[in-house]
Design an enzyme around this catalytic site. Structure first.
Site, PDB file in Angstrom:
ATOM      1  N   HIS A  23      72.793  74.546  28.595  1.00  0.00           N
ATOM      2  CA  HIS A  23      71.994  73.377  28.205  1.00  0.00           C
ATOM      3  C   HIS A  23      71.800  73.387  26.689  1.00  0.00           C
ATOM      4  O   HIS A  23      70.667  73.373  26.205  1.00  0.00           O
ATOM      5  CB  HIS A  23      70.610  73.380  28.876  1.00  0.00           C
ATOM      6  CG  HIS A  23      70.637  73.118  30.351  1.00  0.00           C
ATOM      7  ND1 HIS A  23      69.627  73.502  31.192  1.00  0.00           N
ATOM      8  CD2 HIS A  23      71.550  72.512  31.133  1.00  0.00           C
ATOM      9  CE1 HIS A  23      69.913  73.142  32.426  1.00  0.00           C
ATOM     10  NE2 HIS A  23      71.075  72.534  32.411  1.00  0.00           N
ATOM     11  N   HIS A  79      76.858  67.163  42.271  1.00  0.00           N
ATOM     12  CA  HIS A  79      75.929  67.051  41.135  1.00  0.00           C
ATOM     13  C   HIS A  79      76.742  66.645  39.907  1.00  0.00           C
ATOM     14  O   HIS A  79      77.809  67.205  39.645  1.00  0.00           O
ATOM     15  CB  HIS A  79      75.265  68.417  40.952  1.00  0.00           C
ATOM     16  CG  HIS A  79      74.350  68.556  39.784  1.00  0.00           C
ATOM     17  ND1 HIS A  79      73.613  67.520  39.274  1.00  0.00           N
ATOM     18  CD2 HIS A  79      74.025  69.651  39.041  1.00  0.00           C
ATOM     19  CE1 HIS A  79      72.885  67.970  38.258  1.00  0.00           C
ATOM     20  NE2 HIS A  79      73.126  69.262  38.093  1.00  0.00           N
ATOM     21  N   GLU A  81      76.125  66.905  36.675  1.00  0.00           N
ATOM     22  CA  GLU A  81      76.020  67.600  35.388  1.00  0.00           C
ATOM     23  C   GLU A  81      77.388  68.171  35.000  1.00  0.00           C
ATOM     24  O   GLU A  81      78.187  68.574  35.839  1.00  0.00           O
ATOM     25  CB  GLU A  81      74.956  68.714  35.453  1.00  0.00           C
ATOM     26  CG  GLU A  81      74.560  69.190  34.070  1.00  0.00           C
ATOM     27  CD  GLU A  81      73.230  69.953  34.038  1.00  0.00           C
ATOM     28  OE1 GLU A  81      72.672  70.267  35.109  1.00  0.00           O
ATOM     29  OE2 GLU A  81      72.751  70.234  32.912  1.00  0.00           O
ATOM     30  N   ASP A  83      78.648  70.810  33.892  1.00  0.00           N
ATOM     31  CA  ASP A  83      79.163  72.131  34.284  1.00  0.00           C
ATOM     32  C   ASP A  83      79.839  72.087  35.655  1.00  0.00           C
ATOM     33  O   ASP A  83      80.536  73.025  36.033  1.00  0.00           O
ATOM     34  CB  ASP A  83      78.068  73.203  34.247  1.00  0.00           C
ATOM     35  CG  ASP A  83      76.818  72.820  34.983  1.00  0.00           C
ATOM     36  OD1 ASP A  83      76.474  71.628  35.013  1.00  0.00           O
ATOM     37  OD2 ASP A  83      76.162  73.717  35.547  1.00  0.00           O
ATOM     38  N   HIS A 145      68.389  70.212  40.790  1.00  0.00           N
ATOM     39  CA  HIS A 145      67.327  69.924  39.872  1.00  0.00           C
ATOM     40  C   HIS A 145      67.467  68.590  39.140  1.00  0.00           C
ATOM     41  O   HIS A 145      66.718  68.310  38.203  1.00  0.00           O
ATOM     42  CB  HIS A 145      67.255  71.053  38.826  1.00  0.00           C
ATOM     43  CG  HIS A 145      68.475  71.095  37.916  1.00  0.00           C
ATOM     44  ND1 HIS A 145      68.355  71.005  36.547  1.00  0.00           N
ATOM     45  CD2 HIS A 145      69.789  71.162  38.167  1.00  0.00           C
ATOM     46  CE1 HIS A 145      69.556  71.066  35.994  1.00  0.00           C
ATOM     47  NE2 HIS A 145      70.444  71.153  36.949  1.00  0.00           N
ATOM     48  N   ASP A 164      73.424  73.776  42.497  1.00  0.00           N
ATOM     49  CA  ASP A 164      72.593  74.663  41.668  1.00  0.00           C
ATOM     50  C   ASP A 164      71.569  75.461  42.493  1.00  0.00           C
ATOM     51  O   ASP A 164      71.151  76.551  42.084  1.00  0.00           O
ATOM     52  CB  ASP A 164      71.833  73.846  40.615  1.00  0.00           C
ATOM     53  CG  ASP A 164      72.736  73.368  39.487  1.00  0.00           C
ATOM     54  OD1 ASP A 164      73.682  74.094  39.126  1.00  0.00           O
ATOM     55  OD2 ASP A 164      72.492  72.276  38.961  1.00  0.00           O
ATOM     56  N   TYR A 192      66.630  81.983  36.898  1.00  0.00           N
ATOM     57  CA  TYR A 192      67.178  80.642  37.133  1.00  0.00           C
ATOM     58  C   TYR A 192      66.108  79.745  37.762  1.00  0.00           C
ATOM     59  O   TYR A 192      65.854  78.627  37.311  1.00  0.00           O
ATOM     60  CB  TYR A 192      68.389  80.770  38.055  1.00  0.00           C
ATOM     61  CG  TYR A 192      69.238  79.540  38.187  1.00  0.00           C
ATOM     62  CD1 TYR A 192      70.401  79.410  37.436  1.00  0.00           C
ATOM     63  CD2 TYR A 192      68.911  78.516  39.050  1.00  0.00           C
ATOM     64  CE1 TYR A 192      71.202  78.287  37.553  1.00  0.00           C
ATOM     65  CE2 TYR A 192      69.698  77.396  39.180  1.00  0.00           C
ATOM     66  CZ  TYR A 192      70.849  77.290  38.423  1.00  0.00           C
ATOM     67  OH  TYR A 192      71.634  76.171  38.542  1.00  0.00           O
ATOM     68  N   HIS A 225      76.744  78.320  41.016  1.00  0.00           N
ATOM     69  CA  HIS A 225      76.722  79.373  39.988  1.00  0.00           C
ATOM     70  C   HIS A 225      76.465  80.726  40.655  1.00  0.00           C
ATOM     71  O   HIS A 225      75.608  80.837  41.529  1.00  0.00           O
ATOM     72  CB  HIS A 225      75.589  79.158  38.983  1.00  0.00           C
ATOM     73  CG  HIS A 225      75.683  77.898  38.191  1.00  0.00           C
ATOM     74  ND1 HIS A 225      76.652  77.678  37.235  1.00  0.00           N
ATOM     75  CD2 HIS A 225      74.913  76.779  38.192  1.00  0.00           C
ATOM     76  CE1 HIS A 225      76.475  76.483  36.701  1.00  0.00           C
ATOM     77  NE2 HIS A 225      75.428  75.920  37.265  1.00  0.00           N
TER      78      HIS A 225
HETATM   79 FE1  FEO Z   1      72.570  71.196  36.980  1.00  0.00          FE
HETATM   80 FE2  FEO Z   1      74.743  73.752  37.172  1.00  0.00          FE
HETATM   81  O1  FEO Z   1      74.188  72.042  36.737  1.00  0.00           O
END
Ligand code: FEO
Length: 395
Positions: A23, A79, A81, A83, A145, A164, A192, A225
């Protein structure tokens, strides 16, 4: 390199041993991370999530070694995002028109990031996708999230793909939770949760209870992750319910920054006072000017009380204290006690300001602020010890 997980599911992600921040610079990742992508080869072929943008070409090249890309029937974007969506553009250039399954918010977020008119199929909780022998069940998980987040469950092999949720920024060549250093991995899972999910704890509890009520058999939880929860996967679900419930251990964290060590001396004397009364409590002293902010937040998260101390400068508190106070506020913690202290030379506003700020963080602030003029002498040091004893008794 891909790794086979079950007869039908293969891990096709990227392990990122180098990652040290996430981030931007908002989250430290001292143990690296991974971007987990999963390929399901049922009668139909589905790919769940991709990897972070810098690894997009590597990802697609590796995926080609695992499967003829034209055989991929569906892409699931749990998701949006970057990543996890970072290789979508590269992939969809090769297989344009492949349906991308996501939530309505997911489609909105992907469009706003990549400005592509992909073949979005939006889904809601309970919608399914038949893969032939088994199916995927979609479960929206907003604010775990991001507003767009969803999980999906593969009925054929009883696997929850949780994105996530239940993840850790933790690089490992071993895929599974029983093959890594448990303490190290659990700390990363806690860090996390503390840094990313704490503000959304009520949604976490609600979502977990909703999923548990479905009584789905569970052989594995595959997050996006870190390691896969294969050995007793329910353990991390139980742990999340604890973390989401105003979590605290028998720990007190003392955060301070100090211009000429007087506030440090106060912190040490207060800690000595606490430990003289309570032999069991874990006390951690963290100089916010020298300690990673996210590691501090992880310690705050697991504490029953947080003491914050600062010298006064220019009628306020020190820069690093300002930063950490702002981050604590963002977590929306509940059920923790807090107090402020510090040394001062002129006007001494910092301590009162810290105390006021801690109140806006939702913490139970001990009203008495504690400050010392310049360098604490023996009497002032002893007064700090007594203050620590009083706090210990209060707690
Ligand atoms: Fe919210 Fe691993 O991205």
């Amino acid at each position: 390199m891909s790794k086979k997980i079950t007869d039908k599911v293969t891990w096709v992600g990227k392990i990122d041993w180098e990652l040290r921040s996430f981030h931007g610079n908002e989250l430290s990742t001292w143990k690296g991370s991974s971007y987990n992508s999963y390929l399901i080869k049922d009668k139909k072929i589905a790919l769940i999530d991709t990897v972070w943008l810098p690894y997009n070409t590597e990802f697609v090249q590796n995926l080609k070694k695992e499967i003829d890309l034209s055989k991929i029937d569906y892409i699931i974007s749990n998701h949006a995002e970057i990543d996890h969506s970072g290789a979508l553009s590269e992939l969809l250039r090769e297989i344009p028109g492949t349906p991308v399954y996501c939530t309505a918010n997911g489609a909105k977020h992907l469009k706003a990031q990549y400005h592509e008119n992909w073949n979005f199929i939006t889904v809601k909780t309970g919608d399914t996708l038949d893969l032939g022998d088994a199916k995927l069940i979609f479960i929206e998980a907003p604010m775990l999230h991001w507003p767009d987040t969803m999980f999906c469950y593969y009925t054929g092999e009883n696997i929850l793909f949780s994105n996530d949720g239940f993840g850790q920024h933790y690089a490992s060549e071993s895929l599974y939770n029983d093959k890594v250093d448990k303490d190290e991995m659990y700390f990363e899972a806690l860090k996390y949760y503390a840094n990313i999910l704490t503000p959304f704890s009520s949604q976490v509890t609600k979502k977990i209870n909703e999923i548990l009520a479905l009584n789905l058999p569970l052989s594995m939880i595959c997050p996006s992750h870190g390691i896969i929860w294969k050995d007793n996967p329910a353990q991390i679900v139980t742990q999340y319910l604890k973390w989401a419930d105003n979590y605290k251990e028998n720990q007190i964290t003392v955060i301070y920054d100090s211009m000429w060590n007087s506030t440090r001396k106060m912190a040490e004397a207060i800690a000595a006072g606490i430990s003289s009364v309570d032999k069991e409590v874990t006390i951690k002293l963290l100089n916010s000017g020298k300690t990673d902010k996210n590691d501090i937040l992880a310690e705050v998260f697991r504490s029953k009380a947080v003491l914050v101390g600062s010298s006064t400068i220019n009628n306020g508190y020190l820069y690093s204290i300002g930063g950490i106070l702002e981050m604590i506020k963002g977590l929306k913690l509940k059920g923790k006690t807090a107090a402020a202290f510090g040394s001062y030379g002129w006007s001494g506003e910092a301590v009162k300001q810290i105390s006021e700020h801690l109140k806006t963080c939702g913490l139970n602030v001990v009203d008495e602020v504690y400050k010392t003029l310049w360098v604490p002498d023996d009497a002032a040091t002893q007064a700090c010890v007594e203050y620590g004893k009083k706090l210990a008794e209060l707690l």
